[in-house]
Enzyme design. Structure first.
Site, PDB file in Angstrom:
ATOM      1  N   THR A  97       0.694  -1.539  -0.245  1.00  0.00           N
ATOM      2  CA  THR A  97       0.026  -0.051  -0.334  1.00  0.00           C
ATOM      3  C   THR A  97       0.930   1.470   0.091  1.00  0.00           C
ATOM      4  OG1 THR A  97      -1.944  -1.288   1.184  1.00  0.00           O
ATOM      5  CG2 THR A  97      -1.919   1.464   1.220  1.00  0.00           C
ATOM      6  N   LYS A 172      -8.166   1.622  -3.540  1.00  0.00           N
ATOM      7  CA  LYS A 172      -7.924   1.485  -1.736  1.00  0.00           C
ATOM      8  C   LYS A 172      -8.347   2.423  -1.225  1.00  0.00           C
ATOM      9  CE  LYS A 172      -5.437  -0.712   1.825  1.00  0.00           C
ATOM     10  NZ  LYS A 172      -4.336  -1.909   2.855  1.00  0.00           N
ATOM     11  N   LYS A 247      -2.381   5.153   8.487  1.00  0.00           N
ATOM     12  CA  LYS A 247      -1.333   5.579   7.382  1.00  0.00           C
ATOM     13  C   LYS A 247      -2.355   5.673   5.548  1.00  0.00           C
ATOM     14  CE  LYS A 247       1.475   2.288   4.286  1.00  0.00           C
ATOM     15  NZ  LYS A 247       1.739   0.662   3.792  1.00  0.00           N
TER      16      LYS A 247
HETATM   17  P1  NAD Z   1       5.918  -6.023   7.380  1.00  0.00           P
HETATM   18  O1  NAD Z   1       6.282  -4.878   7.901  1.00  0.00           O
HETATM   19  O2  NAD Z   1       5.352  -7.139   8.229  1.00  0.00           O
HETATM   20  O3  NAD Z   1       6.751  -6.946   6.667  1.00  0.00           O
HETATM   21  C1  NAD Z   1       7.366  -5.301   5.354  1.00  0.00           C
HETATM   22  C2  NAD Z   1       8.857  -6.243   4.827  1.00  0.00           C
HETATM   23  O4  NAD Z   1       9.632  -6.246   3.960  1.00  0.00           O
HETATM   24  C3  NAD Z   1       9.506  -6.790   5.775  1.00  0.00           C
HETATM   25  O5  NAD Z   1       9.761  -7.961   6.574  1.00  0.00           O
HETATM   26  C4  NAD Z   1      10.957  -5.804   6.484  1.00  0.00           C
HETATM   27  O6  NAD Z   1      12.163  -6.307   6.276  1.00  0.00           O
HETATM   28  C5  NAD Z   1      11.243  -6.430   3.775  1.00  0.00           C
HETATM   29  N1  NAD Z   1      11.567  -5.026   3.638  1.00  0.00           N
HETATM   30  C6  NAD Z   1      11.578  -3.448   4.164  1.00  0.00           C
HETATM   31  N2  NAD Z   1      12.457  -3.390   2.982  1.00  0.00           N
HETATM   32  C7  NAD Z   1      13.145  -4.056   2.468  1.00  0.00           C
HETATM   33  C8  NAD Z   1      13.996  -3.858   1.510  1.00  0.00           C
HETATM   34  N3  NAD Z   1      14.544  -3.219   1.143  1.00  0.00           N
HETATM   35  N4  NAD Z   1      14.274  -5.955   0.379  1.00  0.00           N
HETATM   36  C9  NAD Z   1      13.614  -6.605   1.197  1.00  0.00           C
HETATM   37  N5  NAD Z   1      12.383  -6.540   2.624  1.00  0.00           N
HETATM   38  C10 NAD Z   1      12.666  -5.496   2.386  1.00  0.00           C
HETATM   39  O7  NAD Z   1       4.519  -5.457   6.948  1.00  0.00           O
HETATM   40  P2  NAD Z   1       3.301  -6.025   6.173  1.00  0.00           P
HETATM   41  O8  NAD Z   1       2.043  -6.108   7.936  1.00  0.00           O
HETATM   42  O9  NAD Z   1       3.012  -7.599   5.829  1.00  0.00           O
HETATM   43  O10 NAD Z   1       2.542  -4.509   5.486  1.00  0.00           O
HETATM   44  C11 NAD Z   1       3.242  -4.460   4.150  1.00  0.00           C
HETATM   45  C12 NAD Z   1       2.551  -3.602   3.275  1.00  0.00           C
HETATM   46  O11 NAD Z   1       1.038  -4.276   2.996  1.00  0.00           O
HETATM   47  C13 NAD Z   1       2.324  -2.925   3.871  1.00  0.00           C
HETATM   48  O12 NAD Z   1       2.428  -1.629   1.914  1.00  0.00           O
HETATM   49  C14 NAD Z   1       0.982  -2.469   4.435  1.00  0.00           C
HETATM   50  O13 NAD Z   1       0.239  -0.990   4.709  1.00  0.00           O
HETATM   51  C15 NAD Z   1       0.241  -3.649   3.393  1.00  0.00           C
HETATM   52  N6  NAD Z   1      -1.025  -3.992   4.298  1.00  0.00           N
HETATM   53  C16 NAD Z   1      -1.238  -4.580   5.257  1.00  0.00           C
HETATM   54  C17 NAD Z   1      -1.725  -5.930   6.369  1.00  0.00           C
HETATM   55  C18 NAD Z   1      -2.066  -5.856   7.311  1.00  0.00           C
HETATM   56  O14 NAD Z   1      -2.487  -6.373   7.966  1.00  0.00           O
HETATM   57  N7  NAD Z   1      -0.968  -5.518   7.863  1.00  0.00           N
HETATM   58  C19 NAD Z   1      -3.315  -5.491   5.490  1.00  0.00           C
HETATM   59  C20 NAD Z   1      -3.684  -4.566   4.152  1.00  0.00           C
HETATM   60  C21 NAD Z   1      -2.043  -4.067   3.495  1.00  0.00           C
END
Ligand code: NAD
Length: 297
Positions: A97, A172, A247
């Site tokens: 997102t 979204k 966010k």
């Molecule tokens: P998270 O923080 O659990 O996962 C993100 C991952 O990306 C981490 O494991 C981090 O180490 C990795 N990362 C960051 N920079 C990196 C890089 N340069 N190279 C490789 N890996 C890298 O976050 P999440 O909850 O999985 O959310 C991910 C996306 O999904 C976000 O944009 C969030 O807004 C969206 N989202 C989350 C939810 C939810 O309920 N968690 C729901 C809908 C959308």
């Protein structure tokens, strides 16, 4: 048809999404900065990539699930990134997102390199990611959408093509702006009802069949009692955390500002969720804003 899929960002969402691709028979080269996330991926049958460049060079399809627009720009357009190393024709799917401007910039740069790309943010949370029941809101050209669909079908249940590049992100944030505003409106009404001596169940019974009805009231009621399934009955355990709502509301405000749209209630909602998060509510469900409005958070 099975493919070599590169998957970057194996976090709370990306981890289980990548595993669903493994279960569907794809070879999934996973990459994350976290060694623990990489090991969990390998334990579930995925492969560890040695880095973005190696993964991009081998993949037919690349999916990214990263925290924010700056990470996505860097991974795709930065030195040693995807666009520098992937073969022309590689299908790119960003499910993070992020802001609409970043999504459009990365898709334009991918197109210059001959790589079809969609922005495909999700709703459905961690449970939807694990169960393969996410909703994908997809922006991009028709051909890119059709190419991405078989992979999205593995990770989600509802796949909607919202239009051209960036329109998945637009859908979204517009939806979640409605949700944030309507949750505050419903919460204010319950707080006012309490002060006026009107029973919460009575307000629910009346408004859920009257002109005040909306999803925040009828499917996610912010006070305990009327709707046993809502987080209000579990001390506001998320669900959808207030910090995630904040966010999305901030992204909506950025988009409103760069496109010149007037969204005064969206701005107010962002401000109220910011105050709620700063007062300790960030990890609670977003419907917990009712406690903040009542003065009891
Ligand atoms: P998270 O923080 O659990 O996962 C993100 C991952 O990306 C981490 O494991 C981090 O180490 C990795 N990362 C960051 N920079 C990196 C890089 N340069 N190279 C490789 N890996 C890298 O976050 P999440 O909850 O999985 O959310 C991910 C996306 O999904 C976000 O944009 C969030 O807004 C969206 N989202 C989350 C939810 C939810 O309920 N968690 C729901 C809908 C959308």
């Amino acid at each position: 048809m099975t493919s070599t899929v590169g998957f970057i960002g194996l976090g709370n969402m990306g981890g289980p999404m990548a595993i669903n691709l493994v279960k569907a028979g794809h070879r999934v080269l996973g990459f994350d900065l976290s060694e623990a996330a990489m090991s969990a991926h390998a334990d579930a049958g995925g492969e560890k990539a040695t880095g973005v460049a190696q993964m991009a060079a081998e993949a037919d399809v690349i999916v990214t699930m990263l925290p924010a627009g700056k990470h996505v720009r860097q991974i795709y357009m930065g030195e040693g990134g995807i666009l520098e190393n992937a073969k022309p024709g590689t299908l790119l799917i960003d499910s993070s997102t992020i802001d609409v401007d970043s999504a459009r910039a990365v898709i334009a740069a991918a197109s210059d390199k001959g790589m079809p790309m969609v922005d495909a943010p999700v709703s459905g949370g961690v449970a939807g990611a694990a169960g393969g029941t996410l909703t994908f809101m997809v922006g991009g050209a028709d051909e890119a959408f059709e190419a991405a669909r078989p992979y999205l079908d593995v990770m989600g249940k509802t796949i909607v093509h919202a239009g051209g590049a960036g329109n998945g992100q637009a859908a979204k944030i517009c939806n979640n702006m409605i949700l944030g505003i309507s949750m505050i409106a419903v919460s204010e009404a319950f707080v006012l009802a309490e002060r006026l001596g009107l029973d919460a169940q009575k307000l629910f019974d009346i408004s859920s069949t009257a002109s005040g009805q909306c999803w925040s009231l009828t499917s996610y009621c912010p006070v305990p009692g009327p709707l046993p399934s809502s987080p209000a009955n579990r001390d506001y355990q998320p669900g959808f955390a207030a910090e995630m709502m904040l966010k999305d509301l901030k992204l909506a405000q950025e988009a409103a500002s760069s496109s010149g749209a007037a969204t005064p209630l969206g701005a107010e909602a962002a401000s109220l969720y910011s105050l709620f998060c700063n007062s300790g509510g960030q990890g609670q469900d977003f419907s917990g804003i009712v406690k903040f409005l009542r003065g009891t958070s």
